[in-house]
Design a protein around this motif. Structure first.
Motif, mmCIF file in Angstrom:
data_model
loop_
_atom_site.group_PDB
_atom_site.id
_atom_site.type_symbol
_atom_site.label_atom_id
_atom_site.label_comp_id
_atom_site.label_asym_id
_atom_site.label_seq_id
_atom_site.Cartn_x
_atom_site.Cartn_y
_atom_site.Cartn_z
ATOM 1 N N LEU A 198 17.445 54.373 97.828
ATOM 2 C CA LEU A 198 17.522 53.206 98.705
ATOM 3 C C LEU A 198 17.988 53.588 100.108
ATOM 4 O O LEU A 198 17.450 53.119 101.111
ATOM 5 N N ALA A 199 19.002 54.429 100.180
ATOM 6 C CA ALA A 199 19.586 54.790 101.474
ATOM 7 C C ALA A 199 18.618 55.578 102.348
ATOM 8 O O ALA A 199 18.595 55.390 103.572
ATOM 9 N N PHE A 200 17.837 56.443 101.747
ATOM 10 C CA PHE A 200 16.957 57.320 102.530
ATOM 11 C C PHE A 200 15.479 56.960 102.414
ATOM 12 O O PHE A 200 14.627 57.708 102.895
ATOM 13 N N GLY A 201 15.155 55.848 101.776
ATOM 14 C CA GLY A 201 13.768 55.419 101.659
ATOM 15 C C GLY A 201 12.896 56.337 100.825
ATOM 16 O O GLY A 201 11.695 56.440 101.057
ATOM 17 N N LEU A 202 13.480 56.998 99.850
ATOM 18 C CA LEU A 202 12.734 57.985 99.064
ATOM 19 C C LEU A 202 11.768 57.370 98.050
ATOM 20 O O LEU A 202 10.871 58.045 97.571
ATOM 21 N N PHE A 203 11.953 56.103 97.735
ATOM 22 C CA PHE A 203 11.065 55.475 96.757
ATOM 23 C C PHE A 203 9.639 55.365 97.273
ATOM 24 O O PHE A 203 8.696 55.275 96.499
ATOM 25 N N TYR A 204 9.462 55.350 98.564
ATOM 26 C CA TYR A 204 8.145 55.160 99.147
ATOM 27 C C TYR A 204 7.550 56.455 99.676
ATOM 28 O O TYR A 204 6.473 56.458 100.239
ATOM 29 N N GLU A 205 8.257 57.550 99.504
ATOM 30 C CA GLU A 205 7.810 58.817 100.072
ATOM 31 C C GLU A 205 6.874 59.599 99.156
ATOM 32 O O GLU A 205 6.258 60.541 99.583
ATOM 33 N N GLY A 206 6.830 59.245 97.924
ATOM 34 C CA GLY A 206 5.953 59.995 97.037
ATOM 35 C C GLY A 206 5.977 59.460 95.629
ATOM 36 O O GLY A 206 6.788 58.618 95.261
ATOM 37 N N PHE A 207 5.080 59.950 94.872
ATOM 38 C CA PHE A 207 4.889 59.519 93.497
ATOM 39 C C PHE A 207 6.030 59.992 92.602
ATOM 40 O O PHE A 207 6.455 59.286 91.705
ATOM 41 N N PHE A 208 6.536 61.169 92.843
ATOM 42 C CA PHE A 208 7.497 61.795 91.940
ATOM 43 C C PHE A 208 8.846 61.083 91.909
ATOM 44 O O PHE A 208 9.367 60.781 90.839
ATOM 45 N N PHE A 209 9.445 60.807 93.046
ATOM 46 C CA PHE A 209 10.802 60.252 93.090
ATOM 47 C C PHE A 209 10.871 58.886 92.428
ATOM 48 O O PHE A 209 11.777 58.612 91.639
ATOM 49 N N ASP A 210 9.932 58.027 92.725
ATOM 50 C CA ASP A 210 9.908 56.677 92.161
ATOM 51 C C ASP A 210 9.789 56.730 90.643
ATOM 52 O O ASP A 210 10.499 56.019 89.921
ATOM 53 N N ASN A 211 8.909 57.586 90.141
ATOM 54 C CA ASN A 211 8.729 57.686 88.691
ATOM 55 C C ASN A 211 9.947 58.292 88.010
ATOM 56 O O ASN A 211 10.340 57.860 86.921
ATOM 57 N N LEU A 212 10.552 59.278 88.637
ATOM 58 C CA LEU A 212 11.777 59.856 88.096
ATOM 59 C C LEU A 212 12.881 58.806 88.031
ATOM 60 O O LEU A 212 13.606 58.718 87.035
ATOM 61 N N ALA A 213 12.991 58.000 89.071
ATOM 62 C CA ALA A 213 14.016 56.950 89.095
ATOM 63 C C ALA A 213 13.778 55.924 87.987
ATOM 64 O O ALA A 213 14.724 55.502 87.314
ATOM 65 N N HIS A 214 12.535 55.518 87.784
ATOM 66 C CA HIS A 214 12.243 54.544 86.724
ATOM 67 C C HIS A 214 12.513 55.149 85.342
ATOM 68 O O HIS A 214 13.094 54.500 84.481
ATOM 69 N N PHE A 215 12.086 56.381 85.145
ATOM 70 C CA PHE A 215 12.327 57.037 83.852
ATOM 71 C C PHE A 215 13.821 57.158 83.585
ATOM 72 O O PHE A 215 14.315 56.765 82.525
ATOM 73 N N LEU A 216 14.557 57.706 84.543
ATOM 74 C CA LEU A 216 15.981 57.945 84.340
ATOM 75 C C LEU A 216 16.764 56.641 84.205
ATOM 76 O O LEU A 216 17.674 56.543 83.371
ATOM 77 N N SER A 217 16.413 55.633 84.984
ATOM 78 C CA SER A 217 17.119 54.355 84.899
ATOM 79 C C SER A 217 16.985 53.730 83.512
ATOM 80 O O SER A 217 17.972 53.297 82.918
ATOM 81 N N TRP A 218 15.767 53.686 82.987
ATOM 82 C CA TRP A 218 15.578 53.083 81.664
ATOM 83 C C TRP A 218 16.100 53.982 80.562
ATOM 84 O O TRP A 218 16.616 53.502 79.543
ATOM 85 N N PHE A 219 16.020 55.282 80.741
ATOM 86 C CA PHE A 219 16.620 56.211 79.787
ATOM 87 C C PHE A 219 18.116 55.931 79.660
ATOM 88 O O PHE A 219 18.658 55.805 78.565
#
Length: 137
Positions: A30-51
C-alpha cells in the motif's frame, strides 16, 4: 490486553512469523504502490494473506475446542472454500470501491488471479495447519 498476548503466545511460531510477514507485505504494498506494479506482488499478497488468515483461524478454533483435526484432503478443500469465498468477497469490495472517485486498477484478469491465489492460499494454510495440529495430538 494481557488476554490477547496469552492467545498470541499459544499460536505456533510459524503462524506468528507468517502473520508478521503478511502485515509487512501488505503495508509495504500500500505504501509504495506495489500492488499495481506487476503480477507477482499482488498474487503473493493474496496467497500469503489467505494462507495466514486460514492458518490463524484454524489454530485459534482448534485451541478453543471448536475445530477437530480432520483428514488432510478435507482440510485442503475447506481451506480452498474459505479462500474462494473470501477472495470473491474481497473482489466485490474492490468493485464497490471502484464506484467511488478513487481509482483502483481492477481488470477481470486481476479478479480471477486474486480469487485463485486466495483459494490456493487458504487451501495450503488449512492443509499446513491440519498437518501441524495432527502432529501435536
Amino acid at each position: 490486553m494481557s488476554r490477547v498476548v496469552k492467545v498470541i503466545g499459544k499460536l505456533s511460531l510459524f503462524v506468528r512469523v507468517a502473520l508478521l510477514c503478511s502485515i509487512v507485505l501488505n503495508i509495504s504494498g500500500l505504501a509504495f504502490g506495489l500492488f499495481y506494479e506487476g503480477f507477482f506482488f499482488d498474487n503473493l499478497a493474496h496467497f500469503l494473506s489467505w494462507f495466514v488468515l486460514v492458518s490463524l483461524m484454524a489454530e485459534l478454533a482448534y485451541l478453543y475446542g471448536a475445530l477437530p483435526v480432520v483428514s488432510h484432503r478435507r482440510a485442503f478443500v475447506i481451506g480452498a472454500s474459505v479462500g474462494l469465498v473470501g477472495g470473491v468477497a474481497w473482489e466485490v469490495i474492490e468493485i464497490l470501491v471502484d464506484l467511488l472517485p478513487v481509482y483502483i486498477y481492477n481488470p477481470p484478469l486481476d479478479w480471477v488471479s486474486d480469487i485463485l491465489f486466495g483459494a490456493l492460499g487458504g487451501a495450503v494454510g488449512a492443509w499446513r495447519t491440519n498437518a501441524y495440529l495432527s502432529g501435536r495430538r
